[in-house]
Design an enzyme around this catalytic site. Sequence first.
Site, short mmCIF file in Angstrom:
data_model
loop_
_atom_site.label_atom_id
_atom_site.label_comp_id
_atom_site.label_asym_id
_atom_site.label_seq_id
_atom_site.Cartn_x
_atom_site.Cartn_y
_atom_site.Cartn_z
N ASP A 229 0.87 -1.16 0.00
CA ASP A 229 0.00 0.00 0.00
C ASP A 229 0.91 1.22 0.00
O ASP A 229 2.09 1.14 0.37
CB ASP A 229 -0.93 -0.01 1.21
CG ASP A 229 -2.17 0.85 0.99
OD1 ASP A 229 -2.17 1.69 0.06
OD2 ASP A 229 -3.14 0.70 1.75
N TRP A 230 0.38 2.36 -0.40
CA TRP A 230 1.21 3.55 -0.63
C TRP A 230 1.76 4.08 0.71
O TRP A 230 1.02 4.64 1.51
CB TRP A 230 0.40 4.59 -1.37
CG TRP A 230 0.54 4.52 -2.86
CD1 TRP A 230 0.85 5.55 -3.70
CD2 TRP A 230 0.40 3.36 -3.71
NE1 TRP A 230 0.92 5.11 -5.01
CE2 TRP A 230 0.64 3.78 -5.05
CE3 TRP A 230 0.11 2.02 -3.49
CZ2 TRP A 230 0.59 2.90 -6.14
CZ3 TRP A 230 0.06 1.14 -4.57
CH2 TRP A 230 0.30 1.58 -5.86
#
Length: 751
Positions: A229-230
Amino acid sequence: MRSPTDLLAELTLEEKASLCLGSSVWQTAPVPRLGVPAVMVADGPHGMRRQPDADHAGISGSLPATCFPTASALGSSWNPDLVRRVGAAIGAEARAQGVAVVLGPGINIKRSPLCGRNFEYFSEDPLLSGVLGAAHVSGIQSQGVGASVKHFAVNNQETDRLRVSADVDERTMREIYLPAFERVVTEAGPWTVMCAYNRINGVHASQHHWLLTDVLRGEWGFDGLVVSDWGAVHDRIAALRAGLDLEMPPRLGVSDRAIVTAVRDGELDEAVLDRAVLRVLNLVARAADPVAATFDADSHHRLARAAAAECAVLLKNDHTMLPLQPAAGQTIAVIGELARTPRFQGAGSSQVNPTRVEVALDEIRAAASPGVEVAFAAGYDLSNTARDDGLAAEAAELARRADTVVVFLGLPAADESEGLDRTHVDLPAGQTGLLAQLAQANPNIVVVLVNGSVVRLDGWQQHSRAILECWLSGQAAGGAVADLLFGIANPSGRLAETIPLRLEDTPSYLNFPGEAGHVRYGEGVFVGYRGYDAVGRDVSYPFGHGLSYTTFAYSDLHTAVTGDASITVSCTVRNTGHRAGHEVVQLYVGDPQAQVARPVRELKGFAKVYLESGASRTLTFHLSRRDLSYWARSGWVLEGGTFELAIGASSRDLRLTAGVEVAGPLPARPLDGMATLQEWLADPDGSAAVRAAIGVDADGRPQGILGDDELLTVIGNFPISSLAVFPGTGITNAVVDDLVRRFGAGHAVHG
């Protein structure tokens, strides 16, 4: 593009390192020297959010795309074919926008109604989440683009989401939080899996070898790419070792340098790096030569409208208030700012720039018959949750002169967003107060709900005769509401999550959102309806509930058990009403004789069936050993005994039931020094040996503890090795050693 294996052999160490992180916020890294292009990824659980600038990290400004119903709405459709069609449309728009991987769907379990991102998730149930998630992925990937199923795993809150540790036992993970991911991976083959932000039992998901490698690849056979995930990567080397292939967005000049240094210093085996690089190259190869595509915005908008209609749940319909059938000269009062100012999606990374937006008020006016007046009053101010006396008085006056009142109620946009959790489940007081005032003016009230997560109904629903839960249903929600109100569409949605009477009733209430960096999953497997049913707690509306404008009858339940403990279940469903409609037939399984705590019933099968008036259909379900089993340390355990099967229209509207005997061994515990005296006595061979060792007196009466019922009651649940320290019990160290020697190897007690 050349073969990934051939390319790997020609890459320098620095090029390999560069491929394990992106080159921008939304692109993988290219290797121009070898003709390896960068490919683009973009958010898109319910519509594309493709930024025109690959390095733009903001939420707004994306290219126009169809905003389909959010996952909270699609979950209520209980229709994998519909979800697959929506996924295919999103995939087509991704291709048209040059996107290689769509970052969705999200299939995390709705552990608590407070989770700020619940509008992005399907259900509180792992089977429903998994079936719909697999359909969504299959639809996206049918268009030649990849999906990224997320957030793996146990990601059920926004509070402290990058640091919090979800402390959960393995059984609960295996039965509740992992099955949806397992189904999507094994049935739909997603190109990528996105790891979660949070820690699981103290270890960040991005560094969790057991999760990313042992389970995902070793047990489930996943052969795609794991992407962060970012911002979820905290230690690039530890993440690589754990099985995380691609870091997004990149820490350019930091993560790549760390990888190179770790390999050269011998801290990281280059074979581990090569494995991750090959997965990145395989992904790029899949997406490197996209076929030029366009999409039909009008067609996708029509699909969005049909989907929104199918997702709505008719919660109540007293006095057959719906569908509306106004005659010429009558007045429909539409009240509520949400009817004029649409709210159709949540805030955060899933936010779509829609191709168009339908306004419910306009659509209701367009659908009304000639001669029917549709009048409007705002009733409340969306920017202020408090009561506005002036707006409320205007609305009440309109309600008095109307024949029917349609009131739009819902949550403000600020209440539902990625990045924050709710603190309550109530509608704004200004809205519920308005409803009470309107009911005094006119009892013929229909409430249309606009919300991404469940809201409390207790305390105000008595002021309405019908409630239509429409969720956040995308850009065509306004038209769908009109279709449903006037009977152009027949409601067929069913609740994918329980609506509680109070927040305090929810199973996770005492353990959400945690404290001091930890959230304890203390409710275990008793999530959602499993928890409410276990304690017999009343709810506003149960999991699976939903009404229709027609009625259905169930009959002819048949079951058959095969030699491998699988079960075939069939029943007949008939449309007993006067119009066509869909019914969602739900199969639940219970194991009341289990030696471990199990839910009263669990959803193990469902089917959405369309029937014309008077028509019937026989449905068949297949239950496997896994469907009957629970997780223990040794794996999935099937206890023999009587299982309770129930088929119905919700988890609490069970129309047909049957008990089925399934053969199978009871769980075994070894007869060793830590087995209790009671366990030894429960086993025929063990009992005989213990009784022989303790002996009897001259009159044939048992000696020691076996002759003292009171002592046997008090300490009979001690391990026999502990009883050896008590004089007079007849159990000595020598007796224990002899018993363990005779029975410890391969002998176990059942029951």
